[in-house]
Scaffold this motif. Structure first.
Motif, PDB file in Angstrom:
ATOM      1  N   LEU A   1      16.679 -15.491 -12.200  1.00 43.78           N
ATOM      2  CA  LEU A   1      16.806 -14.875 -10.875  1.00 43.78           C
ATOM      3  C   LEU A   1      18.224 -14.387 -10.595  1.00 43.78           C
ATOM      4  N   GLN A   2      19.216 -14.897 -11.319  1.00 45.94           N
ATOM      5  CA  GLN A   2      20.580 -14.436 -11.071  1.00 45.94           C
ATOM      6  C   GLN A   2      20.770 -12.983 -11.476  1.00 45.94           C
ATOM      7  N   TRP A   3      19.895 -12.439 -12.307  1.00 49.31           N
ATOM      8  CA  TRP A   3      19.959 -11.032 -12.691  1.00 49.31           C
ATOM      9  C   TRP A   3      19.028 -10.166 -11.867  1.00 49.31           C
ATOM     10  N   LEU A   4      18.074 -10.783 -11.167  1.00 44.17           N
ATOM     11  CA  LEU A   4      17.104 -10.002 -10.399  1.00 44.17           C
ATOM     12  C   LEU A   4      17.468  -9.885  -8.923  1.00 44.17           C
ATOM     13  N   LEU A   5      17.958 -10.943  -8.316  1.00 43.48           N
ATOM     14  CA  LEU A   5      18.230 -10.918  -6.880  1.00 43.48           C
ATOM     15  C   LEU A   5      19.328  -9.931  -6.464  1.00 43.48           C
ATOM     16  N   PRO A   6      20.393  -9.713  -7.245  1.00 39.07           N
ATOM     17  CA  PRO A   6      21.373  -8.689  -6.835  1.00 39.07           C
ATOM     18  C   PRO A   6      20.780  -7.283  -6.744  1.00 39.07           C
ATOM     19  N   VAL A   7      19.689  -7.028  -7.434  1.00 41.33           N
ATOM     20  CA  VAL A   7      19.042  -5.713  -7.353  1.00 41.33           C
ATOM     21  C   VAL A   7      18.567  -5.441  -5.926  1.00 41.33           C
ATOM     22  N   LEU A   8      18.156  -6.485  -5.211  1.00 38.79           N
ATOM     23  CA  LEU A   8      17.693  -6.306  -3.840  1.00 38.79           C
ATOM     24  C   LEU A   8      18.833  -6.019  -2.876  1.00 38.79           C
ATOM     25  N   LEU A   9      20.061  -6.312  -3.269  1.00 38.67           N
ATOM     26  CA  LEU A   9      21.213  -6.125  -2.381  1.00 38.67           C
ATOM     27  C   LEU A   9      21.905  -4.785  -2.559  1.00 38.67           C
ATOM     28  N   ILE A  10      21.527  -4.024  -3.571  1.00 40.50           N
ATOM     29  CA  ILE A  10      22.153  -2.717  -3.793  1.00 40.50           C
ATOM     30  C   ILE A  10      21.655  -1.758  -2.710  1.00 40.50           C
ATOM     31  N   PRO A  11      22.559  -1.184  -1.918  1.00 35.12           N
ATOM     32  CA  PRO A  11      22.110  -0.300  -0.833  1.00 35.12           C
ATOM     33  C   PRO A  11      21.618   1.046  -1.348  1.00 35.12           C
ATOM     34  N   LYS A  12      20.719   1.633  -0.577  1.00 37.18           N
ATOM     35  CA  LYS A  12      20.262   2.988  -0.894  1.00 37.18           C
ATOM     36  C   LYS A  12      21.344   3.980  -0.514  1.00 37.18           C
ATOM     37  N   PRO A  13      21.459   5.074  -1.242  1.00 38.25           N
ATOM     38  CA  PRO A  13      22.458   6.089  -0.871  1.00 38.25           C
ATOM     39  C   PRO A  13      22.094   6.749   0.453  1.00 38.25           C
ATOM     40  N   LEU A  14      23.119   7.179   1.181  1.00 34.56           N
ATOM     41  CA  LEU A  14      22.873   7.843   2.460  1.00 34.56           C
ATOM     42  C   LEU A  14      22.320   9.244   2.282  1.00 34.56           C
ATOM     43  N   ASN A  15      22.683   9.880   1.204  1.00 34.47           N
ATOM     44  CA  ASN A  15      22.225  11.237   0.957  1.00 34.47           C
ATOM     45  C   ASN A  15      20.763  11.207   0.498  1.00 34.47           C
ATOM     46  N   PRO A  16      19.847  11.832   1.243  1.00 31.78           N
ATOM     47  CA  PRO A  16      18.435  11.813   0.859  1.00 31.78           C
ATOM     48  C   PRO A  16      18.157  12.475  -0.490  1.00 31.78           C
ATOM     49  N   ALA A  17      19.041  13.361  -0.938  1.00 30.41           N
ATOM     50  CA  ALA A  17      18.831  14.006  -2.227  1.00 30.41           C
ATOM     51  C   ALA A  17      18.986  13.019  -3.384  1.00 30.41           C
ATOM     52  N   LEU A  18      19.670  11.915  -3.155  1.00 27.88           N
ATOM     53  CA  LEU A  18      19.898  10.924  -4.203  1.00 27.88           C
ATOM     54  C   LEU A  18      18.863   9.806  -4.210  1.00 27.88           C
ATOM     55  N   TRP A  19      17.937   9.782  -3.258  1.00 26.32           N
ATOM     56  CA  TRP A  19      16.959   8.689  -3.173  1.00 26.32           C
ATOM     57  C   TRP A  19      16.065   8.642  -4.397  1.00 26.32           C
ATOM     58  N   PHE A  20      15.628   9.802  -4.897  1.00 26.45           N
ATOM     59  CA  PHE A  20      14.742   9.819  -6.057  1.00 26.45           C
ATOM     60  C   PHE A  20      15.468   9.306  -7.296  1.00 26.45           C
ATOM     61  N   SER A  21      16.689   9.762  -7.498  1.00 20.68           N
ATOM     62  CA  SER A  21      17.466   9.302  -8.654  1.00 20.68           C
ATOM     63  C   SER A  21      17.728   7.798  -8.578  1.00 20.68           C
ATOM     64  N   HIS A  22      18.026   7.319  -7.377  1.00 20.46           N
ATOM     65  CA  HIS A  22      18.279   5.892  -7.182  1.00 20.46           C
ATOM     66  C   HIS A  22      17.023   5.076  -7.465  1.00 20.46           C
ATOM     67  N   SER A  23      15.888   5.515  -6.965  1.00 14.80           N
ATOM     68  CA  SER A  23      14.661   4.751  -7.179  1.00 14.80           C
ATOM     69  C   SER A  23      14.238   4.784  -8.644  1.00 14.80           C
ATOM     70  N   MET A  24      14.463   5.910  -9.337  1.00 11.43           N
ATOM     71  CA  MET A  24      14.145   5.980 -10.763  1.00 11.43           C
ATOM     72  C   MET A  24      15.063   5.049 -11.563  1.00 11.43           C
ATOM     73  N   PHE A  25      16.344   5.028 -11.240  1.00  7.45           N
ATOM     74  CA  PHE A  25      17.272   4.136 -11.933  1.00  7.45           C
ATOM     75  C   PHE A  25      16.890   2.679 -11.723  1.00  7.45           C
ATOM     76  N   MET A  26      16.587   2.311 -10.482  1.00 14.18           N
ATOM     77  CA  MET A  26      16.230   0.924 -10.194  1.00 14.18           C
ATOM     78  C   MET A  26      14.911   0.546 -10.870  1.00 14.18           C
ATOM     79  N   GLY A  27      13.958   1.454 -10.859  1.00 11.70           N
ATOM     80  CA  GLY A  27      12.680   1.180 -11.510  1.00 11.70           C
ATOM     81  C   GLY A  27      12.839   0.990 -13.009  1.00 11.70           C
ATOM     82  N   PHE A  28      13.627   1.867 -13.655  1.00  7.66           N
ATOM     83  CA  PHE A  28      13.855   1.728 -15.089  1.00  7.66           C
ATOM     84  C   PHE A  28      14.669   0.477 -15.413  1.00  7.66           C
TER      85      PHE A  28
END
Length: 87
Positions: free
Chosen positions: A4-31
């Protein structure tokens, strides 16, 4: 619960404010999560605890769900600043 020490910090990473970066952020987190689950193979309890936390965060629409942006939640005030978001 070592994994869990490698999984829980993933929940704390904030989403970018720019909506154009949301897809890239979600793809990176998913991968990242997919590769972590395939490589490290966390125990069943850790995987269940992480997935439960992810479902609760996304279901409550607190704004930190990396899978999608909740339509009912508003963006932070700084998201309307053109110097941050850009056009």
């Amino acid at each position: 619960m070592y994994c869990l020490q490698w999984l829980l910090p993933v929940l704390l990473i904030p989403k970018p404010l720019n909506p154009a970066l949301w897809f890239s952020h979600s793809m990176f987190m998913g991968f990242y999560l997919l590769s972590f689950l395939l490589e490290r193979k966390p125990c069943t309890i850790c995987a269940f605890v992480f997935l439960a936390a992810l479902v609760l965060i996304c279901y409550s629409c607190w704004g930190n769900c990396f899978l999608y942006h909740c339509t009912g939640s508003q963006l932070p005030e700084s998201a309307h600043d053109p110097s941050i978001v850009g056009t």
